[in-house]
Write a protein that holds these residues in place. Structure first.
Motif, PDB file in Angstrom:
ATOM      1  N   UNK A  54       0.920  -1.481   0.505  1.00 51.90           N
ATOM      2  CA  UNK A  54      -0.442  -0.021   0.162  1.00 51.90           C
ATOM      3  C   UNK A  54       0.888   1.308   0.536  1.00 51.90           C
ATOM      4  N   UNK A  55       0.614   2.175  -0.764  1.00 50.18           N
ATOM      5  CA  UNK A  55       1.472   3.063  -1.228  1.00 50.18           C
ATOM      6  C   UNK A  55       0.900   4.300  -1.322  1.00 50.18           C
ATOM      7  N   UNK A  56       1.532   5.469  -1.471  1.00 55.90           N
ATOM      8  CA  UNK A  56       0.721   6.834  -2.279  1.00 55.90           C
ATOM      9  C   UNK A  56       2.177   7.235  -3.144  1.00 55.90           C
ATOM     10  N   UNK A  57       1.475   8.162  -4.181  1.00 51.30           N
ATOM     11  CA  UNK A  57       2.661   8.550  -5.254  1.00 51.30           C
ATOM     12  C   UNK A  57       1.966  10.413  -5.203  1.00 51.30           C
ATOM     13  N   UNK A  58       3.259  10.719  -5.715  1.00 51.05           N
ATOM     14  CA  UNK A  58       3.339  11.966  -5.667  1.00 51.05           C
ATOM     15  C   UNK A  58       3.284  12.799  -7.208  1.00 51.05           C
ATOM     16  N   UNK A  59       3.632  14.449  -7.662  1.00 51.29           N
ATOM     17  CA  UNK A  59       3.663  14.248  -8.774  1.00 51.29           C
ATOM     18  C   UNK A  59       4.901  13.772  -9.442  1.00 51.29           C
ATOM     19  N   UNK A  60       5.713  13.933  -8.515  1.00 52.77           N
ATOM     20  CA  UNK A  60       7.743  13.400  -8.982  1.00 52.77           C
ATOM     21  C   UNK A  60       7.173  12.209 -10.230  1.00 52.77           C
ATOM     22  N   UNK A  61       6.585  11.179  -9.000  1.00 53.04           N
ATOM     23  CA  UNK A  61       5.808   9.920 -10.193  1.00 53.04           C
ATOM     24  C   UNK A  61       5.767  10.353 -11.275  1.00 53.04           C
ATOM     25  N   UNK A 214      -3.839   7.937   5.716  1.00 56.69           N
ATOM     26  CA  UNK A 214      -2.824   7.084   4.836  1.00 56.69           C
ATOM     27  C   UNK A 214      -1.480   7.665   4.377  1.00 56.69           C
ATOM     28  N   UNK A 215      -0.881   8.208   5.670  1.00 59.14           N
ATOM     29  CA  UNK A 215       0.345   8.779   6.179  1.00 59.14           C
ATOM     30  C   UNK A 215       1.490   7.922   5.493  1.00 59.14           C
ATOM     31  N   UNK A 216       2.586   8.909   4.023  1.00 59.09           N
ATOM     32  CA  UNK A 216       3.291   7.590   3.931  1.00 59.09           C
ATOM     33  C   UNK A 216       4.594   7.914   4.610  1.00 59.09           C
ATOM     34  N   UNK A 217       6.075   6.876   4.646  1.00 57.88           N
ATOM     35  CA  UNK A 217       6.793   7.232   5.222  1.00 57.88           C
ATOM     36  C   UNK A 217       7.338   8.096   4.918  1.00 57.88           C
ATOM     37  N   UNK A 218       8.255   9.423   5.591  1.00 58.57           N
ATOM     38  CA  UNK A 218       8.809  11.248   5.779  1.00 58.57           C
ATOM     39  C   UNK A 218       9.882  10.602   4.630  1.00 58.57           C
ATOM     40  N   UNK A 219       9.511  10.196   3.880  1.00 57.78           N
ATOM     41  CA  UNK A 219      10.904   9.732   2.628  1.00 57.78           C
ATOM     42  C   UNK A 219      11.038  11.190   1.537  1.00 57.78           C
ATOM     43  N   UNK A 220      11.909  11.502   1.864  1.00 56.54           N
ATOM     44  CA  UNK A 220      12.478  13.004   1.192  1.00 56.54           C
ATOM     45  C   UNK A 220      12.958  13.019   0.116  1.00 56.54           C
ATOM     46  N   UNK A 221      12.604  13.463  -1.128  1.00 57.62           N
ATOM     47  CA  UNK A 221      13.047  14.080  -2.599  1.00 57.62           C
ATOM     48  C   UNK A 221      12.652  12.819  -3.220  1.00 57.62           C
ATOM     49  N   UNK A 222      11.241  11.635  -2.625  1.00 58.35           N
ATOM     50  CA  UNK A 222      10.767  10.803  -2.571  1.00 58.35           C
ATOM     51  C   UNK A 222       9.566  10.860  -3.824  1.00 58.35           C
ATOM     52  N   UNK A 223       8.998   9.686  -4.759  1.00 57.33           N
ATOM     53  CA  UNK A 223       8.173  10.344  -6.433  1.00 57.33           C
ATOM     54  C   UNK A 223       6.752   9.238  -5.000  1.00 57.33           C
ATOM     55  N   UNK A 224       7.180   9.095  -4.559  1.00 58.98           N
ATOM     56  CA  UNK A 224       6.067   7.805  -3.403  1.00 58.98           C
ATOM     57  C   UNK A 224       6.988   7.469  -2.479  1.00 58.98           C
TER      58      UNK A 224
END
Length: 233
Positions: A54-61, A214-224
């Protein structure tokens, strides 16, 4: 809000070795490297792609200059919303605007819109789950974006259909992955993928409102990133 919660429903797939992933991803590895009885502590090493379970996408994806996950405030990853029962769906069937239209009066601006296809019933290394799942057509992605939700979730591996090729399965659609993602991402609408148990939110209804996290890991610079998703009823 929390004082009135009657039930909490886990909407997340597990993370463990060899769980189903996109077939052209390397397998997930979770290895115990230290044991409390031997080393005084237990620890694991985890190897996986950021878009796993289970994951989320960011615009950078999909958008080269798009926002990364850490550029969104934490409240982006929680909110009131609605689950829509889109069953029955056929393998590799695109979701179309007419699937959403019966619910349009129930969807509010800023909602988290969760799409229940029933596809978590196929969870595992099955062709139905990892390649022949329902997905968003470009038309419905644009239609949903115009409703201005906060996020759109689905109980399949992706909002986009399988367009790659492995020995046992070629593309199931000519609808590009960007067509399913970009209308959402360019409007800062967060896709939430690989959900489960949305039927437990519906409890037999055609639609039902709930509060979603649906909070993601606090992963910086990531697209998901992988997320722990759940619903408050």
């Amino acid at each position: 809000m929390l004082d009135s919660v009657e039930k909490i429903i886990d909407l997340s797939n597990p993370i463990e070795s060899n769980i189903p992933t996109y077939p052209n991803f390397p397998n997930v590895r979770v290895e115990t490297t230290d044991y409390a009885a031997r080393d005084g502590f237990t620890m694991e090493k985890v190897e996986m792609r950021s878009h796993t379970a289970t994951h989320v996408d960011a615009p950078l994806h999909f958008i080269p200059e798009g926002k990364t996950l850490d550029e969104f405030p934490i409240e982006t990853f929680m909110g009131e919303g609605i689950v829509l029962d889109l069953t029955p769906k056929e393998p590799a069937e695109p979701i179309m605007p007419e699937d959403i239209e019966p619910f349009v009066d129930d969807i509010e601006q800023g909602d988290v819109v969760m799409l229940y296809t029933g596809w978590d019933d196929y969870y595992g290394w099955t062709s139905e789950y990892v390649m022949r799942y329902p997905f968003l057509s470009g038309e419905v992605a644009q239609y949903l974006a115009e409703l201005e939700p906060k996020a759109v979730g689905i109980d399949t591996p992706s909002v986009a259909g399988w367009v790659d090729e492995v020995p046992a399965q070629g593309p199931v659609t000519d609808i590009g992955a960007d067509e399913s993602h970009v209308p959402l991402l360019e409007n800062d609408i967060i896709p939430i993928e690989e959900l489960r148990n949305l039927d437990q939110v519906l409890e037999g209804a055609d639609s039902r409102r709930a509060y979603f996290f649906y909070p993601p890991l606090n992963l910086h610079g990531a697209g998901g990133a992988s997320a722990r998703a759940f619903a408050f009823l």
